[in-house]
Each structure stands twice: as structure tokens, then as C-alpha cells.
Scaffold this motif. Structure first.
Motif, PDB file in Angstrom:
ATOM      1  N   LEU A  19      -0.652  -6.431  -0.579  1.00 15.09           N
ATOM      2  CA  LEU A  19      -0.610  -6.067   0.841  1.00 15.09           C
ATOM      3  C   LEU A  19      -0.867  -7.283   1.727  1.00 15.09           C
ATOM      4  CD1 LEU A  19      -0.512  -3.931   3.116  1.00 15.09           C
ATOM      5  CD2 LEU A  19      -2.966  -3.583   2.766  1.00 15.09           C
TER       6      LEU A  19
ATOM      7  N   THR B  22      -5.676   1.366  11.456  1.00 13.40           N
ATOM      8  CA  THR B  22      -5.404   0.523  10.297  1.00 13.40           C
ATOM      9  C   THR B  22      -6.538  -0.467  10.063  1.00 13.40           C
ATOM     10  OG1 THR B  22      -3.061   0.712  10.787  1.00 13.40           O
ATOM     11  CG2 THR B  22      -3.696  -0.990   9.240  1.00 13.40           C
TER      12      THR B  22
ATOM     13  N   PHE C  30      -0.903   4.001  -1.278  1.00 13.80           N
ATOM     14  CA  PHE C  30       0.438   3.840  -0.703  1.00 13.80           C
ATOM     15  C   PHE C  30       0.803   4.981   0.236  1.00 13.80           C
ATOM     16  CE2 PHE C  30      -0.015   2.119  -4.967  1.00 13.80           C
ATOM     17  CZ  PHE C  30       0.013   0.772  -4.636  1.00 13.80           C
ATOM     18  N   GLU C  31      -0.196   5.800   0.558  1.00 12.54           N
ATOM     19  CA  GLU C  31       0.028   6.862   1.538  1.00 12.54           C
ATOM     20  C   GLU C  31      -0.070   6.261   2.938  1.00 12.54           C
ATOM     21  OE1 GLU C  31       0.826  10.054   0.980  1.00 12.54           O
ATOM     22  OE2 GLU C  31       0.968   9.469  -1.144  1.00 12.54           O
ATOM     23  N   PRO C  32       0.664   6.830   3.894  1.00 14.51           N
ATOM     24  CA  PRO C  32       0.606   6.296   5.260  1.00 14.51           C
ATOM     25  C   PRO C  32      -0.814   6.387   5.827  1.00 14.51           C
ATOM     26  CG  PRO C  32       2.403   7.868   5.031  1.00 14.51           C
ATOM     27  CD  PRO C  32       1.597   7.955   3.779  1.00 14.51           C
TER      28      PRO C  32
ATOM     29  N   ASP D   8      12.110   5.264   5.494  1.00 11.74           N
ATOM     30  CA  ASP D   8      10.703   4.991   5.283  1.00 11.74           C
ATOM     31  C   ASP D   8       9.929   5.566   6.448  1.00 11.74           C
ATOM     32  OD1 ASP D   8       8.286   4.069   4.562  1.00 11.74           O
ATOM     33  OD2 ASP D   8       8.666   1.986   5.132  1.00 11.74           O
TER      34      ASP D   8
ATOM     35  N   TYR E 143       4.091   2.966   7.206  1.00 10.18           N
ATOM     36  CA  TYR E 143       2.875   2.817   6.437  1.00 10.18           C
ATOM     37  C   TYR E 143       1.662   2.909   7.337  1.00 10.18           C
ATOM     38  CZ  TYR E 143       0.106   0.863   2.559  1.00 10.18           C
ATOM     39  OH  TYR E 143      -0.786   0.661   1.550  1.00 10.18           O
TER      40      TYR E 143
ATOM     41  N   ASN F  67       6.835  -2.376   3.343  1.00 10.11           N
ATOM     42  CA  ASN F  67       7.477  -1.173   2.835  1.00 10.11           C
ATOM     43  C   ASN F  67       6.588  -0.600   1.741  1.00 10.11           C
ATOM     44  OD1 ASN F  67       8.997   0.499   1.047  1.00 10.11           O
ATOM     45  ND2 ASN F  67      10.869  -0.267   2.015  1.00 10.11           N
ATOM     46  N   ARG F  68       6.031   0.596   2.009  1.00 11.83           N
ATOM     47  CA  ARG F  68       5.011   1.099   1.081  1.00 11.83           C
ATOM     48  C   ARG F  68       5.577   1.497  -0.273  1.00 11.83           C
ATOM     49  NH1 ARG F  68       3.977   6.639   1.415  1.00 11.83           N
ATOM     50  NH2 ARG F  68       5.509   7.730   2.668  1.00 11.83           N
ATOM     51  N   GLN F  69       6.843   1.948  -0.285  1.00 13.90           N
ATOM     52  CA  GLN F  69       7.443   2.274  -1.584  1.00 13.90           C
ATOM     53  C   GLN F  69       7.585   1.016  -2.443  1.00 13.90           C
ATOM     54  OE1 GLN F  69       8.665   3.768   1.201  1.00 13.90           O
ATOM     55  NE2 GLN F  69       8.931   5.954   0.774  1.00 13.90           N
TER      56      GLN F  69
END
Lengths: 179, 256
Positions: B102, B8, B164-166, B180, B183, B191-193
Motif C-alpha cells: 500500500l 483514511t 482490501f475492503e473499502p 472499481d 478504496y 486499485n484494491r483488487q
């Protein structure tokens, strides 16, 4: 640049201990170093000097926080602090960069603000306790004192300043923007 | 604090570094002097964020200058060529909105990125504001500027789903109920959604105010872009990297 980082928890725990006379003296010394880009204000007035510890004889640890993450002045600040402390006879000086809590323009002292204005830079407005500073709040021209000023660009000669112009005296000036 | 979530940290650092480099390409070429300064300032903020993130992972020079193209984990959005000024502004609008949302979320938590996020979000506020002001000015400007801004927003739309993809390579932060899929490591509490929805509503509001049409193409799935997080990049990225890395590679250890 980042010579080390430290968690805020560690800082808080150490801050409980009363500074010794030597620590106070060295802090005053480090704090009196002028900002390399705004030499009218000192690091203490700018609010970037977080702590000065003396962990052992001949050793000093200084905590600095950057104004902006990309601020290139922090390297010069570190070097200047090392120099004055070496001159004071401390052989082992380490300057570490701390990020938390994040620096804010509210950390600039009243004296620092006064000096900025005198230097021709409109000081940042204080943050209100509830939410961000309204951008419409007027900014006073540091040259003639008029509040009739306009924004030319949100970004200016350094990351921390915005460029404005006074509609009364027509002079452009820098504004230390709120962060 | 446990170990640094390397995957990350690298993804976020690469986003910042690559966009910083792209913005730096505008120096001396922006439509007006103030804009030159503005884009360089934004680039500098991003570079600072990248340096702090890299230093969590390893040697910043090695990470920036000695990795091959496939090792970079940045979004394809940020590596897109500057194009005309409207393209650069559309890229700024899409990315700064994502980064602000973010970092805002990360800053309010106590994860490994909270300190950096709290610092950076204040800078990104200005980046987003800058992008918004220009989007309004160009979108709601002349016929020519409107057309170009619309074209830019539409062209880059397919790159926005990737944000917003993991982020792979870590444990992920799966929700308790399994809905979920997570992420990325170190992004617990994001929460990416929800992030995607907030991004869409924020960008939609700006585009509408700018009298622009929200592009209706898909943002994920077939015919969209987005494998940057897996190390797959678009054609222009290699050339950009060559230019960015060549000095360090040709003269190892050189300093000013």
C-alpha cells in the motif's frame, strides 16, 4: 513532536533564493549541533537539517527531517537547535518537521561516515542507482577492518542500526543500516 | 493540497498504533534479547507513523487515549492477541506485506499520504523482511515450530480479507469505468483488487518457501472477520484499549 509540516513544493520554491549571510551563519550554527544519540556526528553531517530561513528580524525558521518516523531523538534535536539559536540572540525560533523528500542514509556526508566508523559504528553502504542494496555486500568491522562479519539482528539499540558480529576479532558492533 | 481525508488517515493511524501496542507487549517476553529489541523497534516505527497520521487529523493524545472502542477504525487483524510467537509472526507477515504494498503505491503518487508513505515504506521493508525470515525459520524448522507456524497462519487467515475492503467515511476513489468501487478517500490510484492479488502472491511465495500450506479458508464473506474499519472489534480489543488508555485517563495531562 510534529510542530508543523510543509509541502516539498514550498521548500523547493524557497530554496531558489540565495541564503543571506545571516542565514548561512545560523545554518552553520544549527548544523553544528551534535546528534543526541550519536554525538560524534553533527546534524549537518547526518543530513537531517533541511533549511534555515530568516523570515524577519529576530526570527528563524528551521526545517528538520526525521531519520525514522518514530525517532525519539528529533525532539531533543529541536530543543538543542532552539537553544543554540537563542544563545546566538535570536528570540523567535521555530523548528518544523518536514517529511518530503524522505531522508536516506545517502544523506550522511562523507565526513559523517568517517566519524561513525571511528566511533565503532559501521557506516551505511551507498544505495546503488538501480534498486536496493544487496544484503550480501560485505560490511567491514569498524574495530579490526575485517569484512568477515555476520548479522546478529536487523534491529539494534536504536531504530537506525543493525547488530553484527565480526568473525575475525569476535567483537559485536552496530551497523547504521541503509534506509 | 485539499483537506485531509480524515477517515483514511484514522484507519491507517489506528492500524499502526494498535499493532505498535501489541508488539510492545512483547517487550521483556520475546524468545531472545535480539527479538525483544527487534519487536520494540518495529513498534516504535509504527508509533511514529501513527503520530504523523494523527497529527493530520487532530490532537494525537486525544485520538489515541480518549476515543472509545467503537471509534477505532483499525483492522481486526492488528488487534488480535499476540498468542504464541508464531501467531505474532504470522500477523506481522500478513500486515507488513499489506502495508508495504500500500505505501509503495501511495509513495509513487502525489496524494495526501505520499510524503508519509515514502518515508514509512523504507521502514516497513525491514518489518516485512523480519517477518519473512522468521516465517521461513519456523515453517522450515522443527516439527513443533512448523506445526505452530501453520496453525498461526491458518488461524489468522480469515482476518486478511478486511485489508482490501473499502475504507468508509470518505468519497472513495471510484475507477472511471465504474468497475472499481474505490478504496478510500485519499487512496486514489490504489486499485484494491490489484493490491489484494499482489498481497496473495507475495504471501503465497513466502509460505511455500517456508514449506507451509497456504490456508484454503475464505478471506471475505460469511465466516470471516472484518468489521474493524466500521468500528466493530473483537473481544480482546477492549481489554487492550483499557490498558493502553488507563494512565492517560486516570491522570489527564500527566507527562514524564
Amino acid at each position: 513532536m510534529v510542530t508543523g509540516t510543509r509541502s516539498s513544493a514550498g521548500t523547493a520554491a524557497e530554496a531558489v533564493a540565495e541564503p543571506t549571510a545571516l542565514e548561512s551563519e545560523l545554518r552553520a550554527l544549527a548544523g553544528s549541533v551534535p546528534d543526541p544519540e550519536l554525538p560524534v556526528v553533527t546534524l549537518e553531517e547526518l543530513g537531517v537539517l533541511r533549511a534555515v530561513h530568516v523570515p524577519g528580524p529576530g526570527r528563524v525558521e528551521v526545517e528538520l527531517t526525521p531519520t525514522y518516523t518514530g525517532c525519539p531523538a528529533i525532539e531533543t534535536m529541536s530543543a538543542d537547535i532552539e537553544r543554540v539559536l537563542h544563545e546566538r540572540g535570536i528570540p523567535d525560533v521555530s523548528v518544523v518537521t518536514v517529511l518530503s523528500p524522505a531522508w536516506s542514509t545517502d544523506d550522511i556526508s562523507a565526513e559523517g561516515r568517517r566519524k561513525l566508523a571511528e566511533f565503532g559504528i559501521a557506516p551505511p553502504r551507498p544505495h546503488s542507482t538501480d534498486g536496493p542494496v544487496p544484503l550480501s555486500l560485505s560490511i567491514r568491522c569498524p574495530h579490526c577492518g575485517s569484512t568477515d562479519t555476520e548479522l546478529l539482528s536487523r534491529f539494534s539499540s536504536t531504530a537506525c542500526k543493525a547488530l553484527r558480529r565480526c568473525s575475525s576479532c569476535r567483537e559485536p558492533f552496530d551497523h547504521f543500516k541503509e534506509l | 493540497m485539499t483537506g485531509t481525508p480524515t477517515a483514511t488517515a484514522l484507519a491507517l493511524a489506528d492500524d499502526a498504533l494498535i499493532l505498535s501496542h501489541r508488539l510492545g507487549e512483547w517487550a521483556g517476553h520475546a524468545p531472545e534479547l535480539e527479538e525483544d529489541v527487534a519487536l520494540s523497534n518495529i513498534a516504535l516505527d509504527l508509533l511514529g507513523q501513527a503520530r504523523i497520521l494523527y497529527s493530520l487529523v487532530g490532537d494525537e493524545d486525544e485520538l489515541a487515549y480518549l476515543r472509545e472502542e467503537r471509534a477505532f477504525r483499525n483492522l481486526q487483524l492488528v488487534e488480535q492477541p499476540n498468542g504464541d510467537f508464531a501467531h505474532s509472526i504470522a500477523r506481522q507477515l500478513y500486515f507488513s506485506t499489506y502495508q508495504r504494498l500500500l505505501y509503495e503505491r501511495l509513495a509513487s503518487g502525489d496524494g495526501p499520504f505520499a510524503g508519509l508513505a515514502a518515508k514509512a515504506v523504507k521502514e516497513v521493508d525491514y518489518h516485512q523482511d523480519h517477518a519473512e525470515q522468521w516465517t521461513l525459520r519456523l515453517g522450515d524448522g522443527t516439527t513443533e515450530s512448523h506445526e505452530r507456524m501453520q496453525r498461526a497462519c491458518t488461524a489468522l487467515w480469515r482476518f486478511t480479507g478486511e485489508m482490501f475492503e473499502p475504507i468508509e467515511g470518505g468519497q472513495g476513489s471510484g475507477g472511471e469505468d465504474g468497475h472499481d468501487e474505490g478504496y478510500g478517500e485519499g487512496l486514489d490510484g490504489v486499485n484494491r483488487q490489484e493490491l489484494a492479488e499482489r498481497w496473495l502472491s507475495s504471501v503465497t511465495a513466502v509460505l511455500r518457501r517456508a514449506t507451509l500450506t497456504v490456508p484454503d479458508g475464505p478471506r471475505s464473506g460469511a465466516w470471516t472477520a472484518g468489521a474493524g474499519r466500521q468500528g466493530l472489534h473483537t473481544e480482546s480489543f477492549g481489554r487492550m484499549l483499557a490498558e493502553m488508555q488507563h494512565l492517560h485517563r486516570s491522570h489527564p495531562g500527566a507527562s514524564w
